[in-house]
Scaffold this motif. Structure first.
Motif, PDB file in Angstrom:
ATOM      1  N   GLN A 235       0.964  -1.274  -0.008  1.00  0.00           N
ATOM      2  CA  GLN A 235      -0.054  -0.135  -0.004  1.00  0.00           C
ATOM      3  C   GLN A 235       0.862   1.277  -0.039  1.00  0.00           C
ATOM      4  OE1 GLN A 235      -3.435  -0.041   0.065  1.00  0.00           O
ATOM      5  NE2 GLN A 235      -3.450  -2.236   0.302  1.00  0.00           N
ATOM      6  N   LYS A 325     -11.016  -7.319  -8.588  1.00  0.00           N
ATOM      7  CA  LYS A 325      -9.287  -7.543  -8.347  1.00  0.00           C
ATOM      8  C   LYS A 325      -8.816  -6.557  -7.513  1.00  0.00           C
ATOM      9  CE  LYS A 325      -9.788  -9.741 -13.052  1.00  0.00           C
ATOM     10  NZ  LYS A 325      -9.038  -9.737 -14.376  1.00  0.00           N
ATOM     11  N   PRO A 326      -7.998  -7.169  -6.629  1.00  0.00           N
ATOM     12  CA  PRO A 326      -7.316  -6.122  -5.696  1.00  0.00           C
ATOM     13  C   PRO A 326      -6.257  -5.133  -6.709  1.00  0.00           C
ATOM     14  CG  PRO A 326      -6.379  -8.386  -5.428  1.00  0.00           C
ATOM     15  CD  PRO A 326      -7.662  -8.339  -6.244  1.00  0.00           C
ATOM     16  N   GLY A 327      -6.221  -4.130  -6.374  1.00  0.00           N
ATOM     17  CA  GLY A 327      -5.293  -3.181  -7.009  1.00  0.00           C
ATOM     18  C   GLY A 327      -3.765  -3.349  -6.658  1.00  0.00           C
ATOM     19  N   SER A 328      -2.905  -2.847  -7.486  1.00  0.00           N
ATOM     20  CA  SER A 328      -1.474  -2.899  -7.147  1.00  0.00           C
ATOM     21  C   SER A 328      -0.852  -1.816  -7.376  1.00  0.00           C
ATOM     22  CB  SER A 328      -0.958  -4.055  -7.958  1.00  0.00           C
ATOM     23  OG  SER A 328      -0.890  -3.642  -9.231  1.00  0.00           O
ATOM     24  N   ARG A 329       0.275  -1.428  -6.845  1.00  0.00           N
ATOM     25  CA  ARG A 329       1.032  -0.176  -6.927  1.00  0.00           C
ATOM     26  C   ARG A 329       1.607  -0.131  -8.399  1.00  0.00           C
ATOM     27  NH1 ARG A 329       4.363   1.083  -1.625  1.00  0.00           N
ATOM     28  NH2 ARG A 329       4.438   3.153  -2.585  1.00  0.00           N
ATOM     29  N   ARG A 330       1.410   0.792  -9.065  1.00  0.00           N
ATOM     30  CA  ARG A 330       2.107   1.277 -10.330  1.00  0.00           C
ATOM     31  C   ARG A 330       3.281   2.232 -10.049  1.00  0.00           C
ATOM     32  NH1 ARG A 330      -1.910   3.540 -14.337  1.00  0.00           N
ATOM     33  NH2 ARG A 330      -0.430   3.077 -15.874  1.00  0.00           N
TER      34      ARG A 330
END
Length: 336
Positions: A235, A325-330
């Protein structure tokens, strides 16, 4: 081996201690025991020579931060670990048939007898009995991809594993028996190398210091390290970190920007060269050159669901079958 460091040769060759018996341990209990130190299968990773795992990922495991890491299902028949465990007794039996050396299981996690090396643990596939020239058997399996690592003999990270075992047990030699692509058995002898063991211990001690001080080791650019970083920092806080006065990190950022520009230029050039060949080929399937060949084939038609049309016809499907769908850091770069 590429582990170079000036250290003293280890003097102790006392037999290993039996830390815990594994016969009655569940897999989860066994994995918890392994967190107490560096096991033989961890050795190559701990010194940065394992092509499959980074120091950072191993550190997550040893410090109990591996909750978000993908877990290997021991019953997954598509997993190399599954087939390695299933075929281990077959490899051991064929080793005995080939060499005449009898082997037996130890069923214990072994520990280095020296107090200052108590973090050195080892699991031995088999103990060789009745042979004067070899005492340990390490069983391996290698599929089509893994077999490439065995073209020039035992891979470095496996050598680290075996020398670690010899260090913990005080033994003089081990045989590595590997089944290549399910149809070829190879046996390699690895003699105890005290100078290599000394360098190995020094580097493993450095890694274990990362664990004891709860300090993450540096990332190494591998996919494993990328995965570990995403698990370690899943996060973002919304805060801004000002690194303008950090000359080292500013130089790292500048290098990254320049490298990405170079990659973009090379990608554009790659596309141009590829298109020149495609234009010359026309409708030909294969083109031969002085140093190789290329093929340009049409793939078979595939079948899929037209989701856009389906949702137009039945718009309630989105609400009836929701999937979050869980987001991910870009990681996005903006240069001045």
């Amino acid at each position: 081996m590429h582990i170079v460091q000036n250290v003293e040769t280890p003097k102790s060759t006392r037999p290993a201690l039996r830390l815990v018996r594994t016969r009655e341990l569940s897999r989860d209990e066994w994995l918890e025991v392994r967190k107490r130190g560096i096991g033989s299968s961890d050795a190559g990773t701990a010194v940065g020579l394992n092509p499959y795992q980074s120091q950072l990922e191993l550190w997550l495991i040893k410090t109990g931060r591996d909750g978000n890491l993908p877990k290997v299902d021991p019953n997954d028949e598509t997993s190399p670990m599954y087939w390695g465990s299933l075929l281990e007794p077959i490899v051991a039996a064929h080793y005995t048939r080939r060499t005449g050396n009898r082997v037996r299981k130890i069923n214990s996690v072994l520990q280095h007898p020296d107090a200052d090396k108590s973090w050195m643990l080892a699991n031995i596939d088999r103990e060789v009995t009745g042979a004067h020239d070899v005492q340990i058997l390490e069983c391996k399996t290698a599929g089509e991809f893994g077999a490439r690592l065995w073209r020039d003999g035992v891979p470095e990270y496996i050598v680290c594993q075996v020398q670690h075992q010899l260090a913990v047990t005080g033994k003089a030699a081990a045989d590595v028996c590997v089944l290549i692509c399910g149809q070829e058995i190879r046996i390699y002898r690895i003699e105890r190398d005290d100078e290599l063991i000394a360098r190995l211990i020094a580097l493993e001690r450095q890694f274990w210091h990362y664990v004891e001080t709860d300090t993450p080791p540096p990332a190494d650019g591998s996919e494993s390290a990328e995965l570990a970083l995403r698990c370690l920092y899943p996060q973002d806080s919304g805060n801004t970190l000002n690194l303008v006065d950090d000359t080292k990190m500013s130089a790292t950022f500048a290098d990254l920007v320049n490298l990405r520009a170079d990659i973009a230029n090379r990608t554009e050039l790659e596309s141009l060269l590829k298109q020149q060949i495609q234009q010359r080929m026309g409708d030909a399937t294969t083109a031969l050159f002085e140093t190789g060949k290329v093929s340009w084939k049409r793939a078979k038609d595939s079948h899929a669901i037209d989701m856009t049309t389906l949702l137009c016809d039945q718009p309630d499907l989105t609400e009836r079958y929701p999937l979050i769908k869980p987001g991910s850091r870009r990681f996005l770069i903006t240069s001045n």
